[in-house]
Design a protein around this motif. Structure first.
Motif, PDB file in Angstrom:
ATOM      1  N   ASN A   1       6.549  -4.308  -0.946  1.00  0.00           N
ATOM      2  CA  ASN A   1       5.311  -4.543  -0.240  1.00  0.00           C
ATOM      3  C   ASN A   1       4.534  -5.556  -1.029  1.00  0.00           C
ATOM      4  O   ASN A   1       4.824  -5.813  -2.186  1.00  0.00           O
ATOM      5  CB  ASN A   1       4.523  -3.246  -0.134  1.00  0.00           C
ATOM      6  CG  ASN A   1       4.480  -2.597  -1.481  1.00  0.00           C
ATOM      7  OD1 ASN A   1       3.776  -3.064  -2.346  1.00  0.00           O
ATOM      8  ND2 ASN A   1       5.291  -1.588  -1.683  1.00  0.00           N
TER       9      ASN A   1
ATOM     10  N   VAL B   1       1.552  -1.091  -3.391  1.00  0.00           N
ATOM     11  CA  VAL B   1       1.964   0.025  -4.234  1.00  0.00           C
ATOM     12  C   VAL B   1       1.797  -0.444  -5.670  1.00  0.00           C
ATOM     13  O   VAL B   1       2.196  -1.532  -6.016  1.00  0.00           O
ATOM     14  CB  VAL B   1       3.446   0.413  -4.028  1.00  0.00           C
ATOM     15  CG1 VAL B   1       3.908   1.346  -5.140  1.00  0.00           C
ATOM     16  CG2 VAL B   1       3.633   1.088  -2.690  1.00  0.00           C
TER      17      VAL B   1
ATOM     18  N   GLY C   1      -1.126   3.988  -7.578  1.00  0.00           N
ATOM     19  CA  GLY C   1      -1.108   4.706  -6.312  1.00  0.00           C
ATOM     20  C   GLY C   1      -0.354   3.950  -5.234  1.00  0.00           C
ATOM     21  O   GLY C   1      -0.030   2.782  -5.390  1.00  0.00           O
ATOM     22  N   ASP C   2      -0.093   4.663  -4.155  1.00  0.00           N
ATOM     23  CA  ASP C   2       0.669   4.108  -3.038  1.00  0.00           C
ATOM     24  C   ASP C   2      -0.261   4.048  -1.832  1.00  0.00           C
ATOM     25  O   ASP C   2      -0.646   5.076  -1.283  1.00  0.00           O
ATOM     26  CB  ASP C   2       1.868   5.028  -2.761  1.00  0.00           C
ATOM     27  CG  ASP C   2       2.771   4.502  -1.659  1.00  0.00           C
ATOM     28  OD1 ASP C   2       2.366   3.567  -0.942  1.00  0.00           O
ATOM     29  OD2 ASP C   2       3.885   5.033  -1.527  1.00  0.00           O
TER      30      ASP C   2
ATOM     31  N   ARG D   1       0.427   2.041   0.886  1.00  0.00           N
ATOM     32  CA  ARG D   1       1.110   1.370   1.990  1.00  0.00           C
ATOM     33  C   ARG D   1       0.658   1.913   3.345  1.00  0.00           C
ATOM     34  O   ARG D   1       0.268   3.073   3.460  1.00  0.00           O
ATOM     35  CB  ARG D   1       2.631   1.590   1.879  1.00  0.00           C
ATOM     36  CG  ARG D   1       3.309   0.586   0.985  1.00  0.00           C
ATOM     37  CD  ARG D   1       4.755   0.918   0.820  1.00  0.00           C
ATOM     38  NE  ARG D   1       4.921   2.177   0.089  1.00  0.00           N
ATOM     39  CZ  ARG D   1       6.099   2.627  -0.329  1.00  0.00           C
ATOM     40  NH1 ARG D   1       7.188   1.961  -0.070  1.00  0.00           N
ATOM     41  NH2 ARG D   1       6.188   3.752  -1.002  1.00  0.00           N
ATOM     42  N   SER D   2       0.794   1.048   4.347  1.00  0.00           N
ATOM     43  CA  SER D   2       0.475   1.497   5.699  1.00  0.00           C
ATOM     44  C   SER D   2       1.428   2.614   6.095  1.00  0.00           C
ATOM     45  O   SER D   2       2.598   2.619   5.714  1.00  0.00           O
ATOM     46  CB  SER D   2       0.632   0.337   6.672  1.00  0.00           C
ATOM     47  OG  SER D   2      -0.184  -0.738   6.295  1.00  0.00           O
TER      48      SER D   2
ATOM     49  N   ARG E   1       4.058   4.565   8.052  1.00  0.00           N
ATOM     50  CA  ARG E   1       5.214   4.009   8.766  1.00  0.00           C
ATOM     51  C   ARG E   1       5.392   4.793  10.066  1.00  0.00           C
ATOM     52  O   ARG E   1       6.203   5.675  10.169  1.00  0.00           O
ATOM     53  CB  ARG E   1       6.445   4.048   7.870  1.00  0.00           C
ATOM     54  CG  ARG E   1       6.218   3.250   6.598  1.00  0.00           C
ATOM     55  CD  ARG E   1       7.386   3.253   5.652  1.00  0.00           C
ATOM     56  NE  ARG E   1       8.510   2.521   6.199  1.00  0.00           N
ATOM     57  CZ  ARG E   1       9.729   3.024   6.368  1.00  0.00           C
ATOM     58  NH1 ARG E   1       9.974   4.277   6.064  1.00  0.00           N
ATOM     59  NH2 ARG E   1      10.691   2.284   6.839  1.00  0.00           N
TER      60      ARG E   1
END
Lengths: 165, 127
Positions: free
Chosen positions: B95, B99, B103-104, B106-107, B109
């Motif tokens: 991405n 990320v 922390g993560d 991301r959109s 999924r």
């Protein structure tokens, strides 16, 4: 060829470190150490018709957009329309700049210009758009790849330019 | 993209992969690749800079003609800028910087189509 220093970001190492810090299972990158197949160019680039393939999630109005959970479909995008009419959708990269100028992931305007100036022989009337970031290599192999092969096989092209994100 | 390139080439279509992720492309080992030192999400150049984008593509097609050994990645010499500080903040190859070890973000999924515009949804559903 411009600046020669080559220090590419090692995204594999960086991802490994970040996943480890988050307590995730290690991400497994696709690796194919066996030598790839090889098809020589049949003619010079300036006489060749080019197929554009992009994994940035491009689509055009009227089409169903990609979803973000391992969408293994493809969209055929008219390469005669300006890039400003191309849409992009993807879960894993910053979409804002690509929506400002889709050419940065789907360079249809630039390819048309290279045809106009005689640098390329031609551009296929349709480009093959899909969405990368499919987490299952098996599904990429068994679902996505055959669709792309069929689409490109139906085109009269001499070579393919692949633009990942 | 390496998988697709390898399959197309085996089917008789010469391929060239542009790539901004050298290590990922090296692992996937496509027949021909042209490296550009740009952030992820900008593989074909900087936005609204058509001359930069055309130059990038010309270099890529030059690589198409010059590569003779399967699995070669040519450095096109295309650079984001002389200042390489963007590389310190470039994040995961999964991405574009969302990320990190912190922390993560991301959109999600989701399995629903993700339209750029609501009008696209209406056009597609009416089609």
């Amino acid at each position: 060829m411009g600046v020669v220093s080559l220090h590419p970001v090692d995204y594999i190492a960086r991802t490994r470190e970040q996943y480890d810090a988050l307590g995730y299972e290690p991400y497994r990158w696709a690796e194919w150490p066996e030598p790839p197949a090889w098809t020589p160019l049949a003619k010079p680039v300036e006489e060749s018709t080019v197929a554009l393939l992009g994994s940035g999630g491009a689509y055009q109005e009227g089409q169903v957009a990609f979803h973000w959970q391992d969408d293994t479909g493809i969209r055929m995008v008219d390469t005669a329309q300006p890039a400003s009419d191309v849409r992009v959708t993807h879960f894993a990269y910053d979409l804002l700049p690509a929506r400002e100028d889709p050419n940065i992931v789907f360079p249809v305007d630039r390819l048309r210009e290279l045809v106009d100036e005689g640098f390329l022989g031609g551009l296929a009337p349709e480009a093959v758009a899909f969405m990368g970031g499919i987490y299952s290599v098996r599904r990429a192999e068994e679902e996505l790849t055959p669709r792309i092969l069929e689409a490109v096989g139906a085109m009269d092209v001499d070579l393919a330019l692949l633009v990942p994100v | 993209m390496g998988l697709v390139a390898r399959a197309l080439e085996a089917a008789g279509v010469p391929t060239l992969c542009l790539t901004a992720a050298h290590s990922i492309t090296a692992a996937a080992n496509p027949p021909r690749a042209a490296f550009v030192d740009l952030p992820l999400g900008y593989t074909a150049g900087r936005p609204h800079e058509p001359a930069f984008q055309r130059d990038l593509l010309r270099r890529a097609f030059d690589a198409f003609e010059s590569i003779e050994a399967p699995g070669t990645i040519v450095d096109t010499g295309v650079r984001w800028s002389d200042d390489e500080s963007w590389k310190h903040t470039a994040s995961s190859g999964l991405n574009n910087g969302v990320v990190s070890a912190e922390g993560d973000t991301r959109s999600e999924r989701t399995p629903d189509p993700q339209y750029q515009y609501e009008s696209d949804r209406l056009a597609a559903e009416g089609a």
